[in-house]
Scaffold this motif. Structure first.
Motif, short mmCIF file in Angstrom:
data_model
loop_
_atom_site.label_atom_id
_atom_site.label_comp_id
_atom_site.label_asym_id
_atom_site.label_seq_id
_atom_site.Cartn_x
_atom_site.Cartn_y
_atom_site.Cartn_z
N LEU A 27 1.17 7.61 11.82
CA LEU A 27 0.57 8.73 10.85
C LEU A 27 -0.71 8.38 10.39
N GLY A 28 -1.34 7.22 10.71
CA GLY A 28 -2.66 6.85 10.71
C GLY A 28 -2.62 5.29 10.40
N ILE A 29 -3.91 4.66 10.51
CA ILE A 29 -4.40 3.29 10.18
C ILE A 29 -5.34 3.47 9.15
N VAL A 30 -4.85 2.86 7.76
CA VAL A 30 -6.03 2.76 6.94
C VAL A 30 -6.79 1.59 6.75
N PRO A 31 -8.04 1.58 6.70
CA PRO A 31 -8.79 0.21 6.56
C PRO A 31 -8.58 -0.30 5.10
N ARG A 32 -9.12 -1.43 4.85
CA ARG A 32 -8.87 -1.90 3.83
C ARG A 32 -9.86 -1.27 2.75
N LEU A 33 -9.03 -0.59 1.62
CA LEU A 33 -9.64 0.12 0.59
C LEU A 33 -9.69 -0.48 -0.87
N ARG A 34 -8.96 -1.84 -1.01
CA ARG A 34 -8.50 -2.30 -2.20
C ARG A 34 -9.86 -2.41 -3.23
N ASP A 35 -10.90 -2.77 -2.34
CA ASP A 35 -11.95 -2.98 -3.24
C ASP A 35 -12.81 -1.71 -3.86
N MET A 36 -12.14 -0.37 -3.51
CA MET A 36 -12.78 0.68 -3.76
C MET A 36 -12.38 1.20 -4.90
N GLY A 71 0.61 -1.20 -0.03
CA GLY A 71 0.12 -0.08 0.10
C GLY A 71 0.90 1.39 -0.10
N LYS A 72 1.99 1.25 -0.58
CA LYS A 72 2.91 2.51 -0.55
C LYS A 72 2.28 3.60 -1.40
N THR A 73 1.65 3.22 -2.58
CA THR A 73 0.99 4.32 -3.41
C THR A 73 -0.18 4.98 -2.73
N LEU A 74 -1.06 3.96 -2.12
CA LEU A 74 -2.07 4.34 -1.45
C LEU A 74 -2.02 5.20 -0.67
N VAL A 75 -0.78 4.93 0.42
CA VAL A 75 -0.48 5.98 1.40
C VAL A 75 0.03 7.39 0.98
N ASP A 125 -5.27 -7.65 5.46
CA ASP A 125 -6.14 -9.13 5.63
C ASP A 125 -6.92 -8.57 6.90
N GLU A 126 -8.13 -8.85 6.54
CA GLU A 126 -9.50 -8.17 7.31
C GLU A 126 -9.63 -9.33 8.33
N ARG A 127 -9.00 -10.52 8.11
CA ARG A 127 -9.27 -11.55 9.45
C ARG A 127 -8.07 -11.17 10.53
N PHE A 128 -7.18 -10.20 10.18
CA PHE A 128 -6.03 -9.81 11.31
C PHE A 128 -6.79 -8.80 12.08
N ALA A 129 -7.74 -8.40 11.62
CA ALA A 129 -8.73 -7.43 12.56
C ALA A 129 -9.86 -7.94 12.92
N ALA A 130 -10.28 -9.15 12.81
CA ALA A 130 -11.36 -9.72 13.19
C ALA A 130 -11.59 -9.98 14.77
N ASP A 131 -10.43 -9.99 15.51
CA ASP A 131 -10.55 -9.82 16.98
C ASP A 131 -10.18 -8.83 17.23
N GLY A 157 2.30 -3.28 6.11
CA GLY A 157 0.97 -4.00 5.70
C GLY A 157 0.63 -4.72 6.86
N LEU A 158 -0.65 -4.28 7.56
CA LEU A 158 -0.97 -5.12 8.63
C LEU A 158 -1.76 -6.67 8.28
N LYS A 159 -1.14 -7.54 8.65
CA LYS A 159 -1.36 -8.88 8.56
C LYS A 159 -0.43 -9.72 9.43
N LEU A 160 -0.49 -10.86 9.61
CA LEU A 160 -0.04 -11.78 10.48
C LEU A 160 1.72 -11.82 10.05
N GLY A 161 2.42 -11.71 11.11
CA GLY A 161 4.06 -11.33 11.01
C GLY A 161 4.43 -9.84 10.58
#
Length: 233
Positions: A205-214, A14-18, A179-185, A147-151
């Motif tokens: 500087l911020g936490i961006v939710p999943r926007l890839r489907d936008m 998500g470098k370009t998104l940010v 990975d939305e599963r990473f935020a499920a709990d 990239g917010l995911k496991l690891g």
């Protein structure tokens, strides 16, 4: 004038998104902006030559605007590591060549300038240089996209250590949910973010939710709502 180098914990985090989100936020505040993608692989053939989707997104957020060639001087078609894409094209890209192109553009002193890397911090540029040397030569503070995911905690800490070892400050980091599963709990997700905030030496500087489907055109403005601008000089 504030200029920063945008890197990530890996490719496709998500470098370009940010980067476009930060530029959109700056534009909304009436600031002049510049987004550069010095080297890009995975380009498509167009009537205007090889062009990269990420570079086009950065170009769209620049004000006043620049030509595509100024934004992305080294464009390669295969979606592979930049040094391998350059080799297939029969050329070698050097840090000197990138500095020679970028330094004059940064001297234009836009209110916010972002230079987006390719892949992660240690992605090779050629057989002897990493792309990170560009940030070092230009003495640019770094914005790290995690990239917010496991690891992600280990990846983020290792990248921050490498940035510090290269003598550059971490101006800030942004978490981008992959990975939305990473935020499920939600409680565990909050603990992960708290761990990152404690472990990384720069501010969040911020936490961006999943926007890839936008829709692509709407992503920068949407991301801007979750971001804050880094402190410059």
């Amino acid at each position: 004038m504030a200029a920063f180098f945008v890197t990530g914990t890996d490719t496709d985090v998500g470098k370009t998104l940010v980067a476009t989100g930060l530029l959109s936020l700056a534009r909304r505040q009436g600031m002049s902006t510049l987004g550069l993608k010095p080297i890009a692989s995975g380009c498509e053939r167009t009537h205007a030559g090889l062009q990269n989707e990420d570079a086009l997104a950065l170009q769209a957020q620049g004000t006043p605007p620049l030509t595509y060639a100024a934004i992305n001087p080294f464009a390669f078609e295969p979606a592979i590591a930049p040094h391998l894409a350059a080799r297939r094209a029969g050329t070698t890209v050097t840090v000197d060549a990138l500095v020679g192109h970028i330094a004059p553009l940064l001297a234009g002193r836009r209110a916010l300038s972002l230079v987006e890397g390719a892949g992660g911090w240690r992605v090779p540029l050629n057989d002897h240089e990493d792309l990170s040397r560009l940030a070092v030569r230009l003495e640019l503070p770094v914005i790290l996209v995690v990239g917010l995911k496991l690891g992600c905690i280990s990846h983020a800490c290792l990248t921050a250590e490498a940035i510090r070892a290269d003598g550059l400050p971490l101006a800030g980091w942004v978490g981008n949910l992959l990975d939305e599963r990473f935020a499920a709990d939600t409680a565990l997700y909050a603990d992960n973010l708290a761990t990152l905030e404690h472990a990384l030496p720069g501010p969040c500087l911020g936490i961006v939710p999943r926007l890839r489907d936008m829709d692509h055109e709407r992503r920068p403005e949407a991301a801007a709502h979750y971001l804050k601008l880094p402190h410059g000089d």
